[in-house]
Write a protein that holds these residues in place. Structure first.
Motif, PDB file in Angstrom:
ATOM      1  N   MET A 199       0.825  -1.219   0.000  1.00 39.57           N
ATOM      2  CA  MET A 199       0.000   0.000   0.000  1.00 39.57           C
ATOM      3  C   MET A 199       0.853   1.260   0.000  1.00 39.57           C
ATOM      4  O   MET A 199       0.503   2.258  -0.634  1.00 39.57           O
ATOM      5  CB  MET A 199      -0.935  -0.021   1.203  1.00 39.57           C
ATOM      6  CG  MET A 199      -2.001  -1.078   1.115  1.00 39.57           C
ATOM      7  SD  MET A 199      -3.123  -1.078   2.525  1.00 39.57           S
ATOM      8  CE  MET A 199      -4.130  -2.523   2.136  1.00 39.57           C
ATOM      9  N   GLU A 200       1.985   1.196   0.701  1.00 38.62           N
ATOM     10  CA  GLU A 200       2.895   2.350   0.674  1.00 38.62           C
ATOM     11  C   GLU A 200       3.398   2.599  -0.737  1.00 38.62           C
ATOM     12  O   GLU A 200       3.484   3.744  -1.193  1.00 38.62           O
ATOM     13  CB  GLU A 200       4.068   2.093   1.613  1.00 38.62           C
ATOM     14  CG  GLU A 200       5.088   3.220   1.647  1.00 38.62           C
ATOM     15  CD  GLU A 200       6.269   2.901   2.532  1.00 38.62           C
ATOM     16  OE1 GLU A 200       7.417   3.076   2.078  1.00 38.62           O
ATOM     17  OE2 GLU A 200       6.045   2.462   3.682  1.00 38.62           O
ATOM     18  N   GLY A 201       3.713   1.510  -1.462  1.00 35.59           N
ATOM     19  CA  GLY A 201       4.167   1.651  -2.837  1.00 35.59           C
ATOM     20  C   GLY A 201       3.068   2.122  -3.769  1.00 35.59           C
ATOM     21  O   GLY A 201       3.321   2.887  -4.702  1.00 35.59           O
ATOM     22  N   ARG A 205       2.451   6.786   0.177  1.00 32.98           N
ATOM     23  CA  ARG A 205       2.424   7.313   1.536  1.00 32.98           C
ATOM     24  C   ARG A 205       2.125   6.175   2.507  1.00 32.98           C
ATOM     25  O   ARG A 205       1.700   5.099   2.095  1.00 32.98           O
ATOM     26  CB  ARG A 205       1.378   8.413   1.679  1.00 32.98           C
ATOM     27  CG  ARG A 205      -0.056   7.954   1.427  1.00 32.98           C
ATOM     28  CD  ARG A 205      -1.004   9.138   1.409  1.00 32.98           C
ATOM     29  NE  ARG A 205      -0.768   9.951   0.220  1.00 32.98           N
ATOM     30  CZ  ARG A 205      -1.164  11.220   0.099  1.00 32.98           C
ATOM     31  NH1 ARG A 205      -1.736  11.828   1.125  1.00 32.98           N
ATOM     32  NH2 ARG A 205      -0.956  11.880  -1.009  1.00 32.98           N
ATOM     33  N   THR A 206       2.316   6.414   3.781  1.00 33.66           N
ATOM     34  CA  THR A 206       2.050   5.396   4.789  1.00 33.66           C
ATOM     35  C   THR A 206       0.554   5.172   4.943  1.00 33.66           C
ATOM     36  O   THR A 206      -0.206   6.126   5.143  1.00 33.66           O
ATOM     37  CB  THR A 206       2.643   5.811   6.150  1.00 33.66           C
ATOM     38  OG1 THR A 206       4.061   5.954   6.006  1.00 33.66           O
ATOM     39  CG2 THR A 206       2.346   4.764   7.213  1.00 33.66           C
ATOM     40  N   ILE A 207       0.122   3.928   4.835  1.00 34.72           N
ATOM     41  CA  ILE A 207      -1.276   3.564   5.070  1.00 34.72           C
ATOM     42  C   ILE A 207      -1.378   2.737   6.344  1.00 34.72           C
ATOM     43  O   ILE A 207      -2.175   3.019   7.235  1.00 34.72           O
ATOM     44  CB  ILE A 207      -1.858   2.773   3.880  1.00 34.72           C
ATOM     45  CG1 ILE A 207      -1.733   3.592   2.587  1.00 34.72           C
ATOM     46  CG2 ILE A 207      -3.323   2.413   4.145  1.00 34.72           C
ATOM     47  CD1 ILE A 207      -2.483   4.914   2.597  1.00 34.72           C
ATOM     48  N   LEU A 208      -0.559   1.693   6.432  1.00 38.24           N
ATOM     49  CA  LEU A 208      -0.479   0.853   7.632  1.00 38.24           C
ATOM     50  C   LEU A 208       0.894   1.040   8.254  1.00 38.24           C
ATOM     51  O   LEU A 208       1.907   0.750   7.619  1.00 38.24           O
ATOM     52  CB  LEU A 208      -0.698  -0.625   7.266  1.00 38.24           C
ATOM     53  CG  LEU A 208      -2.049  -0.993   6.646  1.00 38.24           C
ATOM     54  CD1 LEU A 208      -2.030  -2.449   6.197  1.00 38.24           C
ATOM     55  CD2 LEU A 208      -3.178  -0.753   7.627  1.00 38.24           C
ATOM     56  N   PRO A 209       0.978   1.524   9.493  1.00 37.49           N
ATOM     57  CA  PRO A 209       2.292   1.730  10.116  1.00 37.49           C
ATOM     58  C   PRO A 209       3.014   0.420  10.376  1.00 37.49           C
ATOM     59  O   PRO A 209       2.391  -0.594  10.690  1.00 37.49           O
ATOM     60  CB  PRO A 209       1.945   2.443  11.430  1.00 37.49           C
ATOM     61  CG  PRO A 209       0.529   2.072  11.708  1.00 37.49           C
ATOM     62  CD  PRO A 209      -0.138   1.912  10.368  1.00 37.49           C
ATOM     63  N   SER A 214      11.393   6.078  12.976  1.00 38.38           N
ATOM     64  CA  SER A 214      11.000   7.446  12.664  1.00 38.38           C
ATOM     65  C   SER A 214       9.511   7.597  12.935  1.00 38.38           C
ATOM     66  O   SER A 214       8.678   6.945  12.305  1.00 38.38           O
ATOM     67  CB  SER A 214      11.298   7.761  11.190  1.00 38.38           C
ATOM     68  OG  SER A 214      10.731   8.998  10.831  1.00 38.38           O
ATOM     69  N   ALA A 215       9.157   8.458  13.887  1.00 43.55           N
ATOM     70  CA  ALA A 215       7.742   8.625  14.250  1.00 43.55           C
ATOM     71  C   ALA A 215       6.916   9.074  13.060  1.00 43.55           C
ATOM     72  O   ALA A 215       5.772   8.649  12.880  1.00 43.55           O
ATOM     73  CB  ALA A 215       7.617   9.629  15.398  1.00 43.55           C
ATOM     74  N   ALA A 216       7.495   9.932  12.215  1.00 44.10           N
ATOM     75  CA  ALA A 216       6.744  10.449  11.068  1.00 44.10           C
ATOM     76  C   ALA A 216       6.377   9.342  10.091  1.00 44.10           C
ATOM     77  O   ALA A 216       5.338   9.394   9.435  1.00 44.10           O
ATOM     78  CB  ALA A 216       7.571  11.515  10.353  1.00 44.10           C
ATOM     79  N   ALA A 217       7.237   8.294   9.984  1.00 43.62           N
ATOM     80  CA  ALA A 217       6.982   7.216   9.028  1.00 43.62           C
ATOM     81  C   ALA A 217       5.806   6.344   9.442  1.00 43.62           C
ATOM     82  O   ALA A 217       5.307   5.556   8.635  1.00 43.62           O
ATOM     83  CB  ALA A 217       8.233   6.348   8.883  1.00 43.62           C
ATOM     84  N   ASN A 218       5.346   6.467  10.691  1.00 45.00           N
ATOM     85  CA  ASN A 218       4.238   5.640  11.179  1.00 45.00           C
ATOM     86  C   ASN A 218       2.899   6.363  11.161  1.00 45.00           C
ATOM     87  O   ASN A 218       1.887   5.818  11.615  1.00 45.00           O
ATOM     88  CB  ASN A 218       4.541   5.175  12.609  1.00 45.00           C
ATOM     89  CG  ASN A 218       5.755   4.267  12.656  1.00 45.00           C
ATOM     90  OD1 ASN A 218       5.840   3.299  11.915  1.00 45.00           O
ATOM     91  ND2 ASN A 218       6.709   4.587  13.518  1.00 45.00           N
TER      92      ASN A 218
END
Length: 241
Positions: A199-201, A205-209, A214-218
Motif C-alpha cells: 500500500m505504501e508503494g 504514503r504510509t497507510i499501515l504503520p 522514525s515517528a513520522a513514518a508511522n
C-alpha cells in the motif's frame, strides 16, 4: 564549500548511472512466506488434516513458499537489501526442500516411514529447524534497525522453529502444536507487513504503520521522502526497500 556540497559536485561530474527500478521484493517474498507458513502452521496446530496432509499441500508450498520467495530473495540483491536476501533466501530454500520431500513421498521415491510425522521422533528433520531457528534469530536482531513489525514476525518464526526442532527431537506433540500456533501468528504478521509495503508503494504514503523508529513514518497518510544517499557512493540510488 561544505563537505556535502563537495561530495555532490564530485559525483555530479563523475557518475553515469543507468537505473532499473524494481518494486520492493519483500512484498512477494512475505506473501509467499505467509502462504506456506499459515498452511503448514495450521496443520501442525491440528486445525485440520492428518499425517499425510503435506502430500496435498506441497504443490502450493513448493511454488508460493519456495519458488516465489526464493525469487524475491534474489531480487533483494538488486535492491541491495541484505536482510531481505537472507530471510527470503533461507526460508525459500526451506519451503522448496519441504515441498520436494513430499513430492518424492507422493511419487514413491522417498520412504514413507522416514517422512516427518507429528508425535514421532525424527532428529534429522529436527536439524532443519535448528538451522532455521538460529538464522532467523540473527535476522530478527538485524531487523530491529528497520521496523518492529518485521522484527516481531522474525521472532515468532525463530521461536516456532526452535519448538518444532524440540518436538521432532523428543517425539513430543505439544511443542509442535504450540509451534503451529506461532507459525500462524507469524504468517498473520507477514501478511500485515507485506500489505503495508504494498500500500505504501501504491499510494506513495504510509497507510499501515510498520513500527519504524522514525515517528513520522508511522503516521497514516504521511508521504515518504527518500533523500539522495551520497554516502553509499551512488547518488540517487536508494539502498533497501
Amino acid at each position: 564549500m561544505e563537505p556535502e556540497q563537495r561530495e555532490f559536485s564530485f559525483w555530479q561530474d563523475r557518475s553515469r548511472i543507468f537505473l532499473q527500478p524494481i518494486a520492493a521484493p519483500s512484498i512477494l517474498g512475505l506473501f509467499g512466506l505467509a502462504t506456506a507458513t499459515m498452511m503448514v502452521g495450521a496443520w501442525m496446530a491440528r486445525w485440520y488434516g492428518g499425517a499425510f496432509s503435506p502430500v496435498i499441500l506441497f504443490p502450493f508450498i513448493l511454488t508460493a513458499g519456495g519458488l516465489a520467495q526464493l525469487l524475491a530473495g534474489m531480487w533483494s540483491y538488486r535492491a541491495r537489501d541484505g536482510l531481505a536476501t537472507a530471510v527470503h533466501g533461507i526460508w525459500g530454500a526451506f519451503w522448496l526442500a519441504f515441498g520436494l520431500m513430499f513430492l518424492m513421498v507422493a511419487a514413491g521415491a522417498f520412504p514413507v516411514v522416514l517422512a516427518p510425522r507429528i508425535g514421532v521422533a525424527n532428529p534429522p528433520f529436527a536439524f532443519w529447524f535448528i538451522a532455521l531457528c538460529v538464522i532467523t534469530a540473527l535476522c530478527a536482531l538485524a531487523a530491529t534497525a528497520q521496523s518492529m513489525g518485521l522484527t516481531l514476525m522474525l521472532i515468532l518464526l525463530s521461536v516456532a522453529s526452535g519448538l518444532t526442532a524440540a518436538g521432532f527431537f523428543a517425539g513430543a506433540s505439544w511443542p509442535i502444536i504450540v509451534a503451529g500456533w506461532l507459525f500462524v501468528a507469524a504468517a498473520a504478521t507477514a501478511l500485515y507487513v507485506a500489505a503495508a509495503m504494498m500500500m505504501e508503494g501504491s499510494f506513495g504514503r504510509t497507510i499501515l504503520p510498520l513500527g519504524k523508529y522514525s515517528a513520522a513514518a508511522n503516521i497514516p497518510g504521511r508521504r515518504i521522502t527518500r533523500p539522495l544517499e551520497y554516502k553509499q557512493g551512488q547518488p540517487g540510488v536508494k539502498i533497501g526497500q
